[in-house]
Design an enzyme around this catalytic site. Sequence first.
Site, short mmCIF file in Angstrom:
data_model
loop_
_atom_site.label_atom_id
_atom_site.label_comp_id
_atom_site.label_asym_id
_atom_site.label_seq_id
_atom_site.Cartn_x
_atom_site.Cartn_y
_atom_site.Cartn_z
N HIS A 26 96.25 63.49 50.23
CA HIS A 26 96.54 64.11 51.53
C HIS A 26 97.86 63.61 52.11
O HIS A 26 98.07 63.68 53.31
CB HIS A 26 95.38 63.86 52.50
CG HIS A 26 94.10 64.48 52.02
ND1 HIS A 26 93.90 65.84 51.99
CD2 HIS A 26 92.99 63.92 51.47
CE1 HIS A 26 92.70 66.09 51.48
NE2 HIS A 26 92.14 64.94 51.15
N GLU A 60 91.78 44.36 52.41
CA GLU A 60 91.95 42.91 52.42
C GLU A 60 92.95 42.47 51.34
O GLU A 60 93.81 41.60 51.59
CB GLU A 60 90.59 42.22 52.22
CG GLU A 60 90.61 40.72 52.08
CD GLU A 60 91.26 39.96 53.25
OE1 GLU A 60 91.53 40.58 54.29
OE2 GLU A 60 91.52 38.76 53.08
N GLU A 104 101.08 39.27 53.49
CA GLU A 104 101.37 38.06 54.26
C GLU A 104 101.91 36.91 53.41
O GLU A 104 102.65 36.09 53.90
CB GLU A 104 100.18 37.60 55.12
CG GLU A 104 98.99 37.06 54.40
CD GLU A 104 97.91 36.56 55.40
OE1 GLU A 104 96.74 36.58 55.02
OE2 GLU A 104 98.25 36.13 56.52
N CYS A 115 99.98 27.06 68.71
CA CYS A 115 100.77 25.86 68.50
C CYS A 115 99.81 24.70 68.19
O CYS A 115 98.62 24.80 68.45
CB CYS A 115 101.58 25.53 69.75
SG CYS A 115 102.57 26.91 70.31
N ASN A 124 99.96 24.91 74.60
CA ASN A 124 99.61 25.97 73.65
C ASN A 124 99.05 27.11 74.49
O ASN A 124 98.16 26.89 75.30
CB ASN A 124 98.55 25.42 72.69
CG ASN A 124 98.00 26.48 71.76
OD1 ASN A 124 98.66 27.48 71.49
ND2 ASN A 124 96.79 26.26 71.27
N GLY A 125 99.59 28.33 74.33
CA GLY A 125 99.08 29.47 75.11
C GLY A 125 100.20 30.12 75.89
O GLY A 125 101.38 29.99 75.53
N ARG A 130 99.41 25.64 62.35
CA ARG A 130 99.22 26.37 63.60
C ARG A 130 100.52 26.93 64.16
O ARG A 130 100.52 27.73 65.09
CB ARG A 130 98.59 25.44 64.65
CG ARG A 130 97.23 24.91 64.28
CD ARG A 130 96.71 24.00 65.35
NE ARG A 130 96.48 24.75 66.57
CZ ARG A 130 95.38 25.41 66.87
NH1 ARG A 130 94.39 25.43 66.00
NH2 ARG A 130 95.27 26.06 67.99
N TRP A 167 104.81 27.69 67.68
CA TRP A 167 104.93 29.07 67.22
C TRP A 167 105.43 29.83 68.44
O TRP A 167 104.69 30.00 69.41
CB TRP A 167 103.57 29.58 66.74
CG TRP A 167 103.60 30.94 66.15
CD1 TRP A 167 103.90 31.26 64.85
CD2 TRP A 167 103.28 32.18 66.80
NE1 TRP A 167 103.82 32.62 64.68
CE2 TRP A 167 103.44 33.21 65.85
CE3 TRP A 167 102.89 32.52 68.09
CZ2 TRP A 167 103.21 34.54 66.15
CZ3 TRP A 167 102.67 33.84 68.40
CH2 TRP A 167 102.82 34.85 67.43
N LYS A 185 98.13 30.13 61.83
CA LYS A 185 96.73 30.20 61.42
C LYS A 185 95.83 30.70 62.53
O LYS A 185 94.97 31.53 62.32
CB LYS A 185 96.28 28.80 60.97
CG LYS A 185 94.85 28.72 60.49
CD LYS A 185 94.69 29.45 59.18
CE LYS A 185 93.29 29.41 58.64
NZ LYS A 185 93.09 30.46 57.62
N LYS A 229 96.48 40.45 52.05
CA LYS A 229 96.82 39.17 51.40
C LYS A 229 98.20 39.25 50.78
O LYS A 229 99.02 38.35 50.93
CB LYS A 229 95.83 38.85 50.29
CG LYS A 229 94.54 38.18 50.54
CD LYS A 229 94.45 36.92 51.29
CE LYS A 229 94.61 37.09 52.77
NZ LYS A 229 93.43 37.05 53.56
O1 M6R Z 1 90.49 32.90 62.97
P1 M6R Z 1 90.23 34.37 62.88
O2 M6R Z 1 89.30 34.73 61.78
O3 M6R Z 1 89.81 34.98 64.17
O4 M6R Z 1 91.66 34.99 62.52
C1 M6R Z 1 91.84 36.38 62.47
C2 M6R Z 1 93.14 36.73 61.80
O5 M6R Z 1 94.23 36.22 62.52
C3 M6R Z 1 93.22 36.18 60.37
O6 M6R Z 1 92.15 36.61 59.60
C4 M6R Z 1 94.54 36.64 59.69
O7 M6R Z 1 94.52 38.00 59.50
C5 M6R Z 1 94.71 35.88 58.37
N1 M6R Z 1 95.97 35.22 58.34
C6 M6R Z 1 94.66 36.76 57.19
O8 M6R Z 1 94.76 36.05 56.00
#
Ligand code: M6R
Length: 608
Positions: free
Chosen positions: A504, A481, A488, A2, A100-101, A27, A74, A603, A485
């Site tokens: 396989h 990766e 998401e 958050c 937050n948490g 966030r 969040w 984020k 992308k």
């Molecule tokens: O801040 P961090 O690098 O630890 O975050 C890790 C993941 O949450 C972050 O890379 C997430 O997978 C991204 N949204 C991907 O684009």
Amino acid sequence: MCGIVGYVGEKEASDFLIEGLRRLEYRGYDSAGIAVYDQGKIQIEKKMGRLANLEKVLETHPLHGKIGIGHTRWATHGGPSDVNAHPHGDCHNHFVVVHNGIIENYMEIKKELLEKGHIFKSETDTEVVAHLAEELDDGDFLSTVRKVIARITGSYTLVFMDAAQPDTIICTKKDNPLIIGLGQGENFIASDIPAVISHTRRIYILNDGEMAVVRKTGVSVYDGEGLPVSKKIHEVTWSAEAAEKGGYPHFMLKEIYEQPKAVRDTVNIHIGQDSQIVFDTLNWNKSDLMGMDNILITACGTAYHAGLVAKHYIEQFARIPVEVDIASEYRYRRPLTTERTLAVVISQSGETIDTLAALKEARRLGARSIAVTNSIGSSIAREADRVIYTLAGPEIAVASTKAYTTQLVALLMLALYMGQLKGTVTNEQVQDVVKALQTLPEKIEKILENSQYIAGLADHLTKVKDVFYIGRSIDYAIAMEGALKLKEISYIHAEAYAGGELKHGTLALIVPETPVIAVATQDDVKSKMYSNIQEVRARNAEVIGIGFDDDRELEKYVTETIRIPRVSGFIAPILSVIPMQLLAYYTGVKRGNDVDKPRNLAKSVTVE
Ligand code: M6R
């Protein structure tokens, strides 16, 4: 997860609170709220949905006052709703908090407080904190907050207001970020620097267990025992513009375009005299490396994918076995980490709770540790023995782009540095890679110049249900990766497979309606990769190939080709990921998605 803000000064608190929340909306964005001390009491306005919904409410019910706190959420405990939005107050809004948490023991405390007659409005864990403060109130704000903290367990940033002390905000943290911006006659509280950067560059970074008493006249910080702490002021070096969109329609596109600079900055800090690679913060010698049996890399999401590439780098150049583990899995499987293990954790935010917990576990087992992070003074940076900073600058879009490419650069240079110390690479090899890294920004620019072609290819993807990404060796890690992308940002199902693994099982899913993105930059497995591409073409799937601009063979097997400048196999991932970022971006935009704030995501993931 958050976003939290707070203000005390001479101006309208709600102006800063809304502006700060806007900058922290990455966030969390399922609801937002503010509390301001107005007309002799703490008044709260909160609303489900994006910040704009709250702003609309404030147009008709403005809050006027010089002190206040705010939150963008969040959801964890209790779904997104007006009533679950923060701030939360006790029975009389005497104590009001944002959080937050997660408060792990909230059920037990709530039961106790219900028995004592407290009336709860929300389903959140946070609300117990306000009621607990009301219950434990001894007339001294700081002492009351200390008593609350002694009762709760979990991870948190908590910011409190007390109607009896309308000139003071108290905040504290454990395993979650919190900074205090120091102004002239005003002070600011925030989860992250972008919220305060246009007001001040002078900040305190709060450590776990510390409590800050924030007034307009000053900030006093105390440790867990209540003793005063003398804090160092950090000067933020990035500009306010770096945290703005700067003319781009989205932060994600801006951050993709910032990669030449981010890569250049990250390369340059590790090049010393005679083009040797240097890591000043590591302060290692050969015997440090000889004492290492193995390396554990642990991280989440995109950072985990960077770790998968780093395994290739370190094993090749430093000849040390590397295991890469998802941080949320690592600590629940009795890992074989010892004092002869080097733990490398990778995290853009430096606040990901799973990664932080894995780092703590590796250290508990005796490992030495390095954090590769983009966030100065973050929890992970402070927990690790040594830190390597990526110089990506602030990354605001939820989808990680420039953080990833700078992680690859830092990890490649780290692998070479280890090889240099151990004598497992020649000076010539180091020089070759250094030269290649120095020209990398121009090559990235070349790919970016081709973005309209990639935007055109995105038209092929907007209507499909599934996309497969394939690659071999390092290209497989990059394919993972690329798939993440696309998932998401576009919400299209995407999976990555090692090219040789398709037959396989997964080949059964390859039909003409399933596009395949094939990354083919690794010369040593090139012919095998072409065979895998032909296997999918034989099932009439469209294949978009990503390969070097001088590779005339690839185009024979694929339906479309994205060309990247020729580089060595180790550098290739830093380039081949860029078209995949653009493809995901344009597909998301064309599908009408909010690419900077994709659904259900945030984020910085500070909950387990
Ligand atoms: O801040 P961090 O690098 O630890 O975050 C890790 C993941 O949450 C972050 O890379 C997430 O997978 C991204 N949204 C991907 O684009």
